[in-house]
Design a protein around this motif. Structure first.
Motif, mmCIF file in Angstrom:
data_model
loop_
_atom_site.group_PDB
_atom_site.id
_atom_site.type_symbol
_atom_site.label_atom_id
_atom_site.label_comp_id
_atom_site.label_asym_id
_atom_site.label_seq_id
_atom_site.Cartn_x
_atom_site.Cartn_y
_atom_site.Cartn_z
ATOM 1 N N ASP A 10 -5.470 11.328 -1.962
ATOM 2 C CA ASP A 10 -5.775 12.144 -0.779
ATOM 3 C C ASP A 10 -4.571 12.968 -0.326
ATOM 4 O O ASP A 10 -4.700 13.845 0.513
ATOM 5 C CB ASP A 10 -6.240 11.253 0.381
ATOM 6 C CG ASP A 10 -7.619 10.675 0.146
ATOM 7 O OD1 ASP A 10 -8.396 11.240 -0.663
ATOM 8 O OD2 ASP A 10 -7.936 9.652 0.784
ATOM 9 N N CYS A 13 1.364 4.026 -2.950
ATOM 10 C CA CYS A 13 1.061 5.430 -2.667
ATOM 11 C C CYS A 13 2.237 6.326 -3.036
ATOM 12 O O CYS A 13 2.069 7.331 -3.729
ATOM 13 C CB CYS A 13 0.698 5.606 -1.196
ATOM 14 S SG CYS A 13 0.282 7.309 -0.764
ATOM 15 N N ARG A 50 0.828 -1.206 0.000
ATOM 16 C CA ARG A 50 0.000 0.000 0.000
ATOM 17 C C ARG A 50 0.862 1.256 0.000
ATOM 18 O O ARG A 50 0.659 2.160 -0.801
ATOM 19 C CB ARG A 50 -0.919 -0.026 1.231
ATOM 20 C CG ARG A 50 -1.803 1.184 1.338
ATOM 21 C CD ARG A 50 -2.735 1.082 2.534
ATOM 22 N NE ARG A 50 -3.606 2.231 2.626
ATOM 23 C CZ ARG A 50 -4.689 2.277 3.367
ATOM 24 N NH1 ARG A 50 -5.038 1.229 4.091
ATOM 25 N NH2 ARG A 50 -5.424 3.366 3.403
ATOM 26 N N ARG A 51 1.835 1.304 0.902
ATOM 27 C CA ARG A 51 2.695 2.487 1.001
ATOM 28 C C ARG A 51 3.542 2.658 -0.259
ATOM 29 O O ARG A 51 3.699 3.766 -0.758
ATOM 30 C CB ARG A 51 3.571 2.400 2.238
ATOM 31 C CG ARG A 51 4.433 3.627 2.432
ATOM 32 C CD ARG A 51 5.016 3.685 3.835
ATOM 33 N NE ARG A 51 5.943 4.756 4.003
ATOM 34 C CZ ARG A 51 5.624 6.035 4.139
ATOM 35 N NH1 ARG A 51 4.370 6.401 4.106
ATOM 36 N NH2 ARG A 51 6.538 6.957 4.299
ATOM 37 N N ARG A 53 -5.626 5.424 -3.729
ATOM 38 C CA ARG A 53 -6.569 6.347 -3.072
ATOM 39 C C ARG A 53 -5.858 7.213 -2.038
ATOM 40 O O ARG A 53 -6.163 8.399 -1.896
ATOM 41 C CB ARG A 53 -7.706 5.559 -2.453
ATOM 42 C CG ARG A 53 -8.603 4.954 -3.513
ATOM 43 C CD ARG A 53 -9.767 4.179 -2.909
ATOM 44 N NE ARG A 53 -10.572 3.586 -3.960
ATOM 45 C CZ ARG A 53 -10.826 2.279 -4.073
ATOM 46 N NH1 ARG A 53 -10.361 1.424 -3.171
ATOM 47 N NH2 ARG A 53 -11.571 1.832 -5.061
ATOM 48 N N ASP A 54 -4.896 6.635 -1.305
ATOM 49 C CA ASP A 54 -4.115 7.425 -0.349
ATOM 50 C C ASP A 54 -3.356 8.533 -1.069
ATOM 51 O O ASP A 54 -3.333 9.687 -0.617
ATOM 52 C CB ASP A 54 -3.106 6.544 0.398
ATOM 53 C CG ASP A 54 -3.741 5.561 1.363
ATOM 54 O OD1 ASP A 54 -4.936 5.717 1.707
ATOM 55 O OD2 ASP A 54 -3.028 4.615 1.774
ATOM 56 N N CYS A 108 0.368 9.295 2.386
ATOM 57 C CA CYS A 108 0.641 7.860 2.380
ATOM 58 C C CYS A 108 0.634 7.346 3.812
ATOM 59 O O CYS A 108 1.244 7.947 4.696
ATOM 60 C CB CYS A 108 1.978 7.570 1.712
ATOM 61 S SG CYS A 108 2.014 8.046 -0.027
ATOM 62 N N VAL A 109 -0.053 6.240 4.017
ATOM 63 C CA VAL A 109 -0.162 5.624 5.342
ATOM 64 C C VAL A 109 1.069 4.807 5.611
ATOM 65 O O VAL A 109 1.602 4.165 4.764
ATOM 66 C CB VAL A 109 -1.421 4.734 5.423
ATOM 67 C CG1 VAL A 109 -1.504 4.034 6.750
ATOM 68 C CG2 VAL A 109 -2.656 5.557 5.174
#
Length: 69
Positions: free
Chosen positions: A65, A6, A2-3, A61-62, A68-69
């Motif tokens: 926005d 992102c 995910r990161r 999506r991150d 980044c998570v």
């Protein structure tokens, strides 16, 4: 995953937001969904696990926005 995803898309969305002033009605959310739709058409997508696809979608999506998570 995910990161990494992102971070890979963050510059794209940052620049897109900067240019969005010239595009009335543009939203980062719509752009993210477009990127996800395009990615899902890639042959590589079908060879990616469901967990990784979910992480990639979340990462895109991150980035849209701007964080980044």
């Amino acid at each position: 995953m995910r990161r990494e995803t992102c971070l890979g898309w963050l510059d794209f969305f940052t620049e897109a937001k900067r240019l969005a002033d010239a595009e009335p009605g543009w939203t980062a959310e719509e752009a993210a969904e477009g990127v996800i739709e395009d990615a899902s058409k890639s042959p590589r997508w079908s060879n990616t696990s469901e967990d990784d696809r979910a992480a990639m979608k979340a990462g895109i999506r991150d980035a849209a926005d701007g964080a980044c998570v």
